[in-house]
Write a protein that holds these residues in place. Structure first.
Motif, PDB file in Angstrom:
ATOM      1  N   UNK A  35      37.039 -30.647  24.647  1.00  0.00           N
ATOM      2  CA  UNK A  35      38.310 -30.659  25.375  1.00  0.00           C
ATOM      3  C   UNK A  35      38.256 -31.607  26.573  1.00  0.00           C
ATOM      4  N   UNK A  36      37.141 -31.600  27.295  1.00  0.00           N
ATOM      5  CA  UNK A  36      36.974 -32.525  28.415  1.00  0.00           C
ATOM      6  C   UNK A  36      37.030 -33.965  27.919  1.00  0.00           C
ATOM      7  N   UNK A  37      36.280 -34.262  26.851  1.00  0.00           N
ATOM      8  CA  UNK A  37      36.279 -35.620  26.310  1.00  0.00           C
ATOM      9  C   UNK A  37      37.674 -36.027  25.839  1.00  0.00           C
ATOM     10  N   UNK A  38      38.408 -35.075  25.251  1.00  0.00           N
ATOM     11  CA  UNK A  38      39.777 -35.360  24.810  1.00  0.00           C
ATOM     12  C   UNK A  38      40.649 -35.739  26.007  1.00  0.00           C
ATOM     13  N   UNK A  39      40.521 -35.004  27.104  1.00  0.00           N
ATOM     14  CA  UNK A  39      41.310 -35.309  28.301  1.00  0.00           C
ATOM     15  C   UNK A  39      40.921 -36.663  28.899  1.00  0.00           C
ATOM     16  N   UNK A  44      42.527 -42.651  29.350  1.00  0.00           N
ATOM     17  CA  UNK A  44      42.261 -44.085  29.153  1.00  0.00           C
ATOM     18  C   UNK A  44      42.831 -44.584  27.823  1.00  0.00           C
ATOM     19  N   UNK A  45      43.719 -43.763  27.224  1.00  0.00           N
ATOM     20  CA  UNK A  45      44.436 -44.122  25.999  1.00  0.00           C
ATOM     21  C   UNK A  45      43.503 -44.385  24.825  1.00  0.00           C
ATOM     22  N   UNK A  46      42.537 -43.470  24.628  1.00  0.00           N
ATOM     23  CA  UNK A  46      41.639 -43.560  23.478  1.00  0.00           C
ATOM     24  C   UNK A  46      41.768 -42.300  22.634  1.00  0.00           C
ATOM     25  N   UNK A  47      41.860 -42.483  21.327  1.00  0.00           N
ATOM     26  CA  UNK A  47      41.802 -41.344  20.416  1.00  0.00           C
ATOM     27  C   UNK A  47      40.401 -40.753  20.485  1.00  0.00           C
ATOM     28  N   UNK A  48      40.271 -39.489  20.107  1.00  0.00           N
ATOM     29  CA  UNK A  48      38.958 -38.829  20.167  1.00  0.00           C
ATOM     30  C   UNK A  48      37.899 -39.612  19.402  1.00  0.00           C
ATOM     31  N   UNK A  49      38.219 -40.026  18.183  1.00  0.00           N
ATOM     32  CA  UNK A  49      37.228 -40.736  17.364  1.00  0.00           C
ATOM     33  C   UNK A  49      36.870 -42.086  17.997  1.00  0.00           C
ATOM     34  N   UNK A  50      37.842 -42.751  18.616  1.00  0.00           N
ATOM     35  CA  UNK A  50      37.567 -44.016  19.297  1.00  0.00           C
ATOM     36  C   UNK A  50      36.613 -43.784  20.464  1.00  0.00           C
TER      37      UNK A  50
END
Length: 165
Positions: A35-39, A44-50
């Motif tokens: 969840x932290x990484x998702x936020x 910075x406008x990055x999808x989770x996988x990116x």
């Protein structure tokens, strides 16, 4: 480091409860870090996988796109789209590999220009981790570091097994 064998049934039950509690805490930690990484990625406008692929490039790069795809467990065609987005965002650059037999070969290298944004977004978590670690002795920190290293290795092994089929 070896654990002592439990002495009786109460010790066995207590050990089982603590082991289950550790596993549950690791699951909760995994969810919270996701969840932290998702936020952070959203800021910075990055999808989770990116975002995860960028982290792999930062940790293990420069990498070829196929090596990155293997490390991330993704299909090479999927990796092309991810790298296109990361390059457009100014996070990575693709460079020709002068040592490769195939003149079309490229490596992907992270650009460090935007790392300050990521450090700022993680500063709250990093400060909290510093406070938590300050409450442990050096020996306890070494034990925790060993546990986390071994747990990470076990997770990597389980991931590799699932990826292999």
């Amino acid at each position: 480091m070896t654990a002592t064998a439990p002495e009786d049934a109460d010790d066995v039950r207590r050990r089982r409860r603590v082991t289950v509690a550790i596993k549950e805490s690791l699951r909760e930690l995994s969810i919270q870090l996701s969840l932290l990484n998702h936020q952070v990625g959203a800021h910075v406008d990055l999808k989770d996988v990116d975002f995860y692929c960028l982290d792999l490039i930062n940790r293990y790069g420069p990498l070829s796109p196929s090596a990155l795809a293997r490390r991330a467990g993704l299909h090479p065609a999927t990796m092309t789209g991810i790298l296109d987005r990361l390059q457009r965002g100014g996070w990575v650059i693709r460079e020709r590999d002068p040592d490769a037999a195939d003149r079309r070969a490229v490596t992907v290298r992270a650009l460090r220009d935007r790392n300050g944004e990521l450090h700022r977004l993680y500063s709250g978590m990093n400060a909290s981790m510093d406070q938590i670690c300050a409450g442990y002795t050096d020996a306890e920190l070494e034990l925790l570091a060993d546990f986390l290293h071994r747990t990470t290795h076990a997770g990597q092994g389980a991931t590799d097994q699932l990826a292999a089929g």
